[in-house]
Write a protein that holds these residues in place. Structure first.
Motif, mmCIF file in Angstrom:
data_model
loop_
_atom_site.group_PDB
_atom_site.id
_atom_site.type_symbol
_atom_site.label_atom_id
_atom_site.label_comp_id
_atom_site.label_asym_id
_atom_site.label_seq_id
_atom_site.Cartn_x
_atom_site.Cartn_y
_atom_site.Cartn_z
ATOM 1 N N LYS A 11 -7.021 -7.501 -0.756
ATOM 2 C CA LYS A 11 -7.808 -6.282 -0.870
ATOM 3 C C LYS A 11 -9.169 -6.485 -1.544
ATOM 4 O O LYS A 11 -10.174 -5.973 -1.078
ATOM 5 C CB LYS A 11 -6.996 -5.292 -1.695
ATOM 6 C CG LYS A 11 -7.180 -3.872 -1.311
ATOM 7 C CD LYS A 11 -6.172 -3.028 -2.056
ATOM 8 C CE LYS A 11 -6.803 -1.694 -2.364
ATOM 9 N NZ LYS A 11 -5.893 -0.824 -3.115
ATOM 10 N N VAL A 34 1.302 5.323 5.331
ATOM 11 C CA VAL A 34 0.692 6.047 4.214
ATOM 12 C C VAL A 34 0.839 7.558 4.419
ATOM 13 O O VAL A 34 1.096 8.311 3.483
ATOM 14 C CB VAL A 34 -0.783 5.620 4.079
ATOM 15 C CG1 VAL A 34 -1.475 6.448 3.028
ATOM 16 C CG2 VAL A 34 -0.861 4.145 3.725
ATOM 17 N N GLN A 35 0.710 8.000 5.667
ATOM 18 C CA GLN A 35 0.851 9.428 5.935
ATOM 19 C C GLN A 35 2.245 9.940 5.603
ATOM 20 O O GLN A 35 2.410 11.063 5.124
ATOM 21 C CB GLN A 35 0.575 9.752 7.414
ATOM 22 C CG GLN A 35 -0.864 9.673 7.806
ATOM 23 C CD GLN A 35 -1.196 8.304 8.389
ATOM 24 O OE1 GLN A 35 -0.627 7.290 8.013
ATOM 25 N NE2 GLN A 35 -2.140 8.278 9.318
ATOM 26 N N LYS A 72 7.045 -10.178 11.753
ATOM 27 C CA LYS A 72 6.250 -9.786 12.914
ATOM 28 C C LYS A 72 6.817 -10.364 14.215
ATOM 29 O O LYS A 72 6.143 -11.094 14.928
ATOM 30 C CB LYS A 72 4.820 -10.272 12.725
ATOM 31 C CG LYS A 72 4.202 -9.850 11.406
ATOM 32 C CD LYS A 72 3.843 -8.383 11.411
ATOM 33 C CE LYS A 72 3.237 -7.940 10.104
ATOM 34 N NZ LYS A 72 1.837 -8.185 9.936
ATOM 35 N N LYS A 95 -6.683 7.740 14.161
ATOM 36 C CA LYS A 95 -5.403 8.436 13.970
ATOM 37 C C LYS A 95 -4.658 7.892 12.755
ATOM 38 O O LYS A 95 -3.936 8.611 12.083
ATOM 39 C CB LYS A 95 -4.532 8.264 15.219
ATOM 40 C CG LYS A 95 -4.971 9.180 16.347
ATOM 41 C CD LYS A 95 -4.013 9.099 17.519
ATOM 42 C CE LYS A 95 -4.731 9.449 18.805
ATOM 43 N NZ LYS A 95 -4.712 8.353 19.765
ATOM 44 N N ALA A 96 -4.830 6.593 12.495
ATOM 45 C CA ALA A 96 -4.051 5.987 11.419
ATOM 46 C C ALA A 96 -4.651 6.252 10.049
ATOM 47 O O ALA A 96 -3.964 6.175 9.046
ATOM 48 C CB ALA A 96 -3.940 4.489 11.648
ATOM 49 N N CYS A 97 -5.957 6.558 9.993
ATOM 50 C CA CYS A 97 -6.620 6.648 8.688
ATOM 51 C C CYS A 97 -6.171 7.887 7.921
ATOM 52 O O CYS A 97 -6.310 9.002 8.407
ATOM 53 C CB CYS A 97 -8.132 6.691 8.863
ATOM 54 S SG CYS A 97 -8.967 6.743 7.272
ATOM 55 N N PRO A 98 -5.631 7.694 6.708
ATOM 56 C CA PRO A 98 -5.131 8.846 5.965
ATOM 57 C C PRO A 98 -6.234 9.612 5.227
ATOM 58 O O PRO A 98 -5.989 10.704 4.754
ATOM 59 C CB PRO A 98 -4.152 8.219 4.973
ATOM 60 C CG PRO A 98 -4.607 6.813 4.801
ATOM 61 C CD PRO A 98 -5.346 6.418 6.039
ATOM 62 N N ASP A 105 -1.450 -14.944 -0.246
ATOM 63 C CA ASP A 105 -0.803 -13.729 -0.703
ATOM 64 C C ASP A 105 0.722 -13.861 -0.608
ATOM 65 O O ASP A 105 1.455 -13.385 -1.467
ATOM 66 C CB ASP A 105 -1.295 -12.547 0.138
ATOM 67 C CG ASP A 105 -0.639 -11.257 -0.273
ATOM 68 O OD1 ASP A 105 -0.811 -10.879 -1.447
ATOM 69 O OD2 ASP A 105 0.043 -10.634 0.558
ATOM 70 N N ARG A 137 0.825 -1.212 0.000
ATOM 71 C CA ARG A 137 0.000 0.000 0.000
ATOM 72 C C ARG A 137 0.859 1.262 0.000
ATOM 73 O O ARG A 137 0.397 2.319 -0.436
ATOM 74 C CB ARG A 137 -0.972 -0.014 1.177
ATOM 75 C CG ARG A 137 -0.345 0.157 2.501
ATOM 76 C CD ARG A 137 -1.385 0.575 3.526
ATOM 77 N NE ARG A 137 -0.725 0.719 4.796
ATOM 78 C CZ ARG A 137 -0.494 -0.285 5.619
ATOM 79 N NH1 ARG A 137 -0.901 -1.495 5.315
ATOM 80 N NH2 ARG A 137 0.136 -0.084 6.742
ATOM 81 N N CYS A 170 -6.896 0.900 2.558
ATOM 82 C CA CYS A 170 -5.438 0.955 2.621
ATOM 83 C C CYS A 170 -4.887 0.131 3.768
ATOM 84 O O CYS A 170 -3.685 -0.096 3.847
ATOM 85 C CB CYS A 170 -4.951 2.386 2.740
ATOM 86 S SG CYS A 170 -5.160 3.082 4.382
ATOM 87 N N LYS A 171 -5.729 -0.333 4.663
ATOM 88 C CA LYS A 171 -5.309 -1.215 5.744
ATOM 89 C C LYS A 171 -4.609 -0.520 6.896
ATOM 90 O O LYS A 171 -4.143 -1.178 7.821
ATOM 91 C CB LYS A 171 -4.385 -2.326 5.225
ATOM 92 C CG LYS A 171 -5.092 -3.630 4.956
ATOM 93 C CD LYS A 171 -4.097 -4.690 4.576
ATOM 94 C CE LYS A 171 -3.675 -5.510 5.763
ATOM 95 N NZ LYS A 171 -2.698 -6.532 5.435
ATOM 96 N N SER A 172 -4.468 0.799 6.848
ATOM 97 C CA SER A 172 -3.760 1.492 7.930
ATOM 98 C C SER A 172 -4.442 1.250 9.265
ATOM 99 O O SER A 172 -3.800 1.006 10.282
ATOM 100 C CB SER A 172 -3.727 3.001 7.675
ATOM 101 O OG SER A 172 -2.979 3.269 6.530
ATOM 102 N N ASP A 185 -3.916 -2.310 10.649
ATOM 103 C CA ASP A 185 -2.620 -2.511 11.276
ATOM 104 C C ASP A 185 -2.526 -1.786 12.611
ATOM 105 O O ASP A 185 -1.845 -2.235 13.523
ATOM 106 C CB ASP A 185 -1.501 -2.019 10.347
ATOM 107 C CG ASP A 185 -1.262 -2.994 9.212
ATOM 108 O OD1 ASP A 185 -1.854 -4.090 9.280
ATOM 109 O OD2 ASP A 185 -0.508 -2.673 8.293
#
Lengths: 170, 591
Positions: free
Chosen positions: B533, A154-155, B355, B553-556, B437, A103, B578-580, B583
Motif C-alpha cells: 500500500k 469492502v462494500q 488464485k 462499480k467496485a469502488c466503495p 508481502d 483491507r 483499498c485495492k477494490s 481486484d
C-alpha cells in the motif's frame, strides 16, 4: 498491573456468581490435566474469565494463580475482559490474505473504531483477526457469531454492520 | 419396496455455511409433501472437500437413482429443491441446465481417493454406514490373525510416512514406542491443524470420524497401549461434535472400552480441545498443553516415545496418518507401496487455495507434479492471470516459482525445491501477489505464534519481521537482504522446535526465487505486484483500459468516474487505496 489498571479491572468486573464455576470444577476435578477444560468451560459460562473466577479456580484446583494466568494469556482463545454481543471474526489465513483480507480488516477498524481483540464501549461488537477458519474456497471470509460471510468485499462490510446494528442486544 | 433413491447433501462446515441445512430441510419437506418414498441420506462432506473438493460450488447435491445413476447438482439453493424433486425424482428427467458442469467430473476423475474414500459418500454420524464400508475390519484382522510386531512390520513395509509434514516413517515411530519400557503408554492423534490454508484433517474428522478411531485402535494394538487422546482445535466445532458422537457410539456398541467385541483388546479414548495456539501442533508443546500447561516445546531427546505425556512413552501421529492405516491393513502393504514414488508412498491430500479456479481438497498419488495438480485437477489460474508461485507447506514451507512447476509433490523433491510438504496446503499466487508481502505475512504469523521459550525464535523472528516491514513500506536498504539470509539460516539452526526451525523458510525461498522483487522495493521504491500500500500511486493505464466500468462499480468511496465508452478516471484525493478497483479490473489497467 499498575494500581490504576488494577482498579479499572476491578470496576469493570461486575458481581460474579461463583457457584456456576463450582459446578464446572466439580465435573472435571478428577480428570488429569483438568486446568484447560475447566477454564474453557468456565469461559463458556461467563463469556470470559473474570478475575475472581480465575482466583477461585486456582484455589479449588490447588494451583498458583500465576500458572492460571500463564495459561490464560498464552492461548488465543481465552478472554479476560467482557466481550461484545456480536463477535466479528475476519479470517487472515493465507488464502484470505492473498484475496484481500487486510483491507477488509482495515475497513472494519475504520467503521467500528476498534482494533484487533477490542470491544466497542457499548459491548455490541468485538473484533478479531483469526488465523484460519478453514473455508479457503470462500476467501476472504468473515464471521459474525456463527454466521459466515464468504467472498467479502469492502462494500459488504457496510451491509454487515448495518444488519447487526438492527439486531437486539439480547 | 420401490426403487432406492439416495440424495446426498454436502454438509461439512463449508456446505453448512452455504446453506446445506436449509436445502436438506427443504428436501425433506418437499419429499413429504409429494409423498415420495425416498431415503434421504446426508453426505458427510466438509467445505472444500465438500462435494469431493469443490466447496466453492456448495451446496452440492448428489442424486443416485437406478435409472439415471449418479447426478450432481451444484450451487443448489432451497428455492430450487422443488424443481429438482419434481423433474428429477418424480418425472425422472435430469435437469441438464442445473447439473454440475463438465469440469466437475474432470476434477473428480483426475484424483485418486483412498484416504478420503468415505468422505462425501457415507453419513459420518452412522456406525452402520461405516461398517458397510468394511469398517473395523482392519482392527479385527490385526487382533485375530496378526501379532503386534507383524502389524508394525506391515506398516513399515507399506512405506507410510507421517502426514503431519515431517515425513518420519510411521512404522519406525511405532516400533520405538513399543520398544520403550513401561506398561502404561499413550497414543495421541494430532488434529491441531493450525496452518492457515490447510483443512484436510478437519475434513477427515468431519467426514469419516470412525476411520480415525480405527486407525488409532490399530496403532494402540501394535504399540501395546490402551489410552488415546485426540488433540483437536476448538476452532473446529463441527469436527469435535462429530468425533465425539462417533466415540460415544463406539462405546455404546462395544467398539471402545474393555474387551472390545470380545477380542480381548482394551482401548479408551478422549477428545482434548486445544485453545488456539499454533505451536501446539509441535509434539512436545502439544503434550504440555494436554497436561494443562502453557503449550511450550521442550528440547528432544528425550523423545516422546521414551518420555512423553506425564512422563510415559507416547506415540503421536497426524490425523491423515491414522486415516491411512486401515487401508494398509485391509489391502496389504504391497498394494499401498505400489502407489506413489520411491520415497513417498501412497496418496497425499492437498488443500489447494488462492488464485486458482477450483479451490478445494484434492487427493492425488504422491509424485504427481505441481503443474498437474494445479492445471489438470484444479483448472488453472483464476481470471486468466499469470501464475507466479505456489506456496507449499503453510507458514513453514516455501514458495515454488513457475520455472520448477514440474516438481513432483513428494517429501524429498519439495524440500529440494526449497519448500516442504508440511500439512499439504498449496496456496496459489498470481501476478497480483507480492512475494515480499507474502513472506511478511507468514513471518508475522509465526512470530505471533512463537511460544517465546527460545531466543532465536522469539527475538530473531521479530527482527526479521521489522526488516520486512521496513522494506514493504519503502524504507529498506540493500544490505537488508543479506541480513535476512544470515538471520534465517541462524534461526533455522538454533531454534528449539519445528516452529522456529522452519519459520524462516518463506523468506529464504522468496529471496532465492524472487530477489528482484525485494530489490525493486528497496531501490526503486516500487512494488512490482502493486500490492504494498505505501508504495502505490493508483492510476488508470489508459492503453490497457477497455472502458468496462468494473472498477467504478467496485469502488466503495466513489473515487472513480466513468461513463459508458469512456476511459475511467481515478480521483487520487478521494482514493483510499483499498485495492477494490485493482481486484475488479481483469485487464491489469490499474496500477
Amino acid at each position: 498491573m499498575s494500581e490504576a489498571v488494577a482498579q479499572q479491572a476491578e470496576e469493570q468486573e461486575p458481581e460474579v456468581d461463583l457457584s456456576i464455576a463450582d459446578k464446572v470444577i466439580d465435573k472435571y476435578i478428577d480428570l488429569p490435566g483438568n486446568l484447560m477444560p475447566v477454564l474453557q468451560a468456565v469461559q463458556d459460562e461467563y463469556g470470559y474469565v473474570p478475575r475472581k473466577v480465575a482466583e477461585h479456580v486456582a484455589e479449588r484446583l490447588n494451583v498458583y494463580p500465576s500458572q492460571i494466568y500463564g495459561v490464560l494469556t498464552f492461548y488465543a482463545q481465552f478472554h479476560l475482559k467482557p466481550r461484545g454481543r456480536f463477535i466479528i471474526r475476519v479470517c487472515v489465513g493465507t488464502a484470505c490474505h492473498v484475496s484481500g483480507a487486510p483491507r477488509i480488516v482495515e475497513t472494519f477498524f475504520d467503521k467500528l473504531h476498534i482494533g484487533h481483540a477490542e470491544t466497542t464501549p457499548d459491548l455490541r461488537y468485538t473484533f478479531e483477526k483469526v488465523a484460519c477458519l478453514g473455508a479457503c474456497g470462500m476467501a476472504p471470509l468473515a464471521m459474525v457469531n456463527d454466521d459466515t460471510f464468504g467472498k467479502m468485499t469492502v462494500q459488504k462490510v457496510d451491509e454487515i454492520i448495518a444488519e447487526y446494528n438492527q439486531r437486539p442486544m439480547k | 419396496m420401490g426403487e432406492a433413491i439416495k440424495i446426498l447433501i454436502c454438509q461439512g462446515t463449508g456446505g453448512i455455511s452455504a446453506g446445506a441445512k436449509k436445502v436438506e430441510a427443504e428436501f425433506r419437506r418437499v419429499l413429504q409433501e409429494k409423498g415420495v418414498d425416498a431415503v434421504v441420506g446426508k453426505r458427510c462432506e466438509v467445505i472444500h472437500t465438500g462435494c469431493r473438493g469443490l466447496c466453492a460450488n456448495d451446496v452440492l447435491v448428489d442424486i443416485i437413482t437406478d435409472e439415471q445413476g449418479r447426478v450432481t447438482y451444484d450451487f443448489v439453493q432451497p428455492e430450487e429443491v422443488e424443481q429438482i424433486v419434481n423433474e428429477h425424482i418424480v418425472a425422472k428427467t435430469v435437469i441438464e441446465k442445473r447439473k454440475a458442469k463438465p469440469y466437475y467430473n474432470t476434477f473428480v476423475d483426475a484424483q485418486m481417493r483412498v484416504v478420503m474414500s468415505g468422505c462425501g459418500q457415507i453419513n459420518p454420524e452412522s456406525l452402520d454406514a461405516f461398517l458397510g464400508e468394511d469398517g473395523f475390519k482392519a482392527i479385527e484382522k490385526c487382533v485375530k490373525s496378526m501379532k503386534p510386531e507383524e502389524v508394525i512390520e506391515e506398516v513399515k513395509k507399506s512405506g507410510l510416512r507421517g502426514r503431519g509434514g515431517g515425513g518420519f516413517p510411521t512404522g519406525m515411530k511405532w516400533s520405538f514406542c513399543k520398544a520403550s519400557p513401561g506398561d502404561h503408554k499413550y497414543l495421541i492423534c494430532n488434529a491441531d491443524e493450525g496452518d492457515p490454508g490447510a483443512f484436510m484433517d478437519r475434513s477427515l474428522l468431519e467426514g469419516d470420524p470412525y476411520c480415525i478411531i480405527e486407525g488409532m485402535m490399530v496403532a494402540a494394538y501394535a504399540i501395546g497401549c490402551d489410552f488415546g487422546y485426540v488433540y483437536v482445535r476448538a476452532e473446529y466445532p463441527l469436527a469435535v461434535q462429530r468425533l465425539q458422537r462417533a466415540i460415544d457410539v463406539c462405546y455404546e456398541k462395544g467398539y471402545l472400552g474393555q474387551n472390545i467385541q470380545g477380542w480381548g483388546l482394551n482401548f479408551d479414548m478422549r477428545i482434548k480441545m486445544g485453545a488456539g495456539a499454533f505451536v501446539c501442533g509441535e509434539e512436545t508443546a502439544l503434550m504440555a498443553s494436554i497436561e494443562g500447561q502453557r503449550g511450550m516445546s521442550r528440547p528432544r531427546p528425550p523423545f516422546p516415545a521414551v518420555r512423553g505425556l506425564w512422563g510415559k512413552p507416547t506415540n503421536i501421529n497426524n490425523v491423515e496418518t491414522f486415516a491411512n492405516v486401515r487401508h494398509i491393513i485391509n489391502k496389504g502393504a504391497a498394494w499401498y507401496a505400489s502407489l506413489g514414488t520411491e520415497t513417498t508412498k501412497g496418496t497425499k491430500i492437498f488443500a489447494v487455495t488462492g488464485k486458482v479456479k477450483h479451490t478445494g481438497l484434492v487427493e492425488v498419488p504422491a509424485g504427481m507434479t505441481v503443474r498437474a495438480v494445479l492445471y489438470d485437477v484444479c483448472g488453472g489460474i483464476l481470471n486468466n492471470r499469470k501464475f507466479k508461485a505456489v506456496q507449499a507447506g503453510g507458514p513453514s514451507g516455501g514458495c515454488i516459482p513457475g520455472e520448477i512447476l514440474d516438481t513432483p509433490v513428494d517429501y524429498d523433491s519439495l524440500i529440494k525445491a526449497g519448500a516442504m510438504m508440511g500439512s499439504g496446503g498449496l496456496v496459489v499466487m498470481d501476478e497480483t501477489t507480492c512475494m515480499v508481502d507474502v513472506a511478511r505475512f507468514f513471518l508475522s504469523f509465526t512470530r505471533m505464534e512463537s511460544c517465546g521459550k527460545c531466543v532465536p525464535c522469539r527475538i530473531g523472528l521479530k527482527v526479521m519481521l521489522d526488516i520486512l516491514e521496513r522494506i514493504t513500506e519503502g524504507r529498506g536498504e540493500l544490505s537488508d537482504i543479506d541480513t535476512l539470509l544470515d538471520l534465517g539460516v541462524a534461526i533455522k539452526k538454533a531454534s528449539l522446535c519445528g516452529l522456529g526451525q522452519t519459520a524462516p523458510n518463506p523468506i529464504l525461498s522468496t529471496i532465492n526465487y524472487f530477489r528482484h522483487e525485494y530489490e525493486a522495493h528497496i531501490t526503486d521504491k516500487r512494488c512490482p505486484s502493486n500490492s504494498c500500500k505505501e508504495l502505490l500511486l493508483w492510476q488508470i493505464v489508459e492503453d490497457k483500459c477497455v472502458k468496462c466500468g468494473a472498477c467504478k462499480k467496485a469502488c466503495p468511496v466513489d473515487a472513480i468516474t466513468w461513463e459508458k465508452g469512456q476511459i475511467a478516471f481515478l480521483d487520487k484525493e478521494k482514493c483510499t487505496k483499498c485495492k477494490s478497483c485493482y481486484d475488479a479490473c481483469r485487464f491489469m489497467a490499474i496500477e
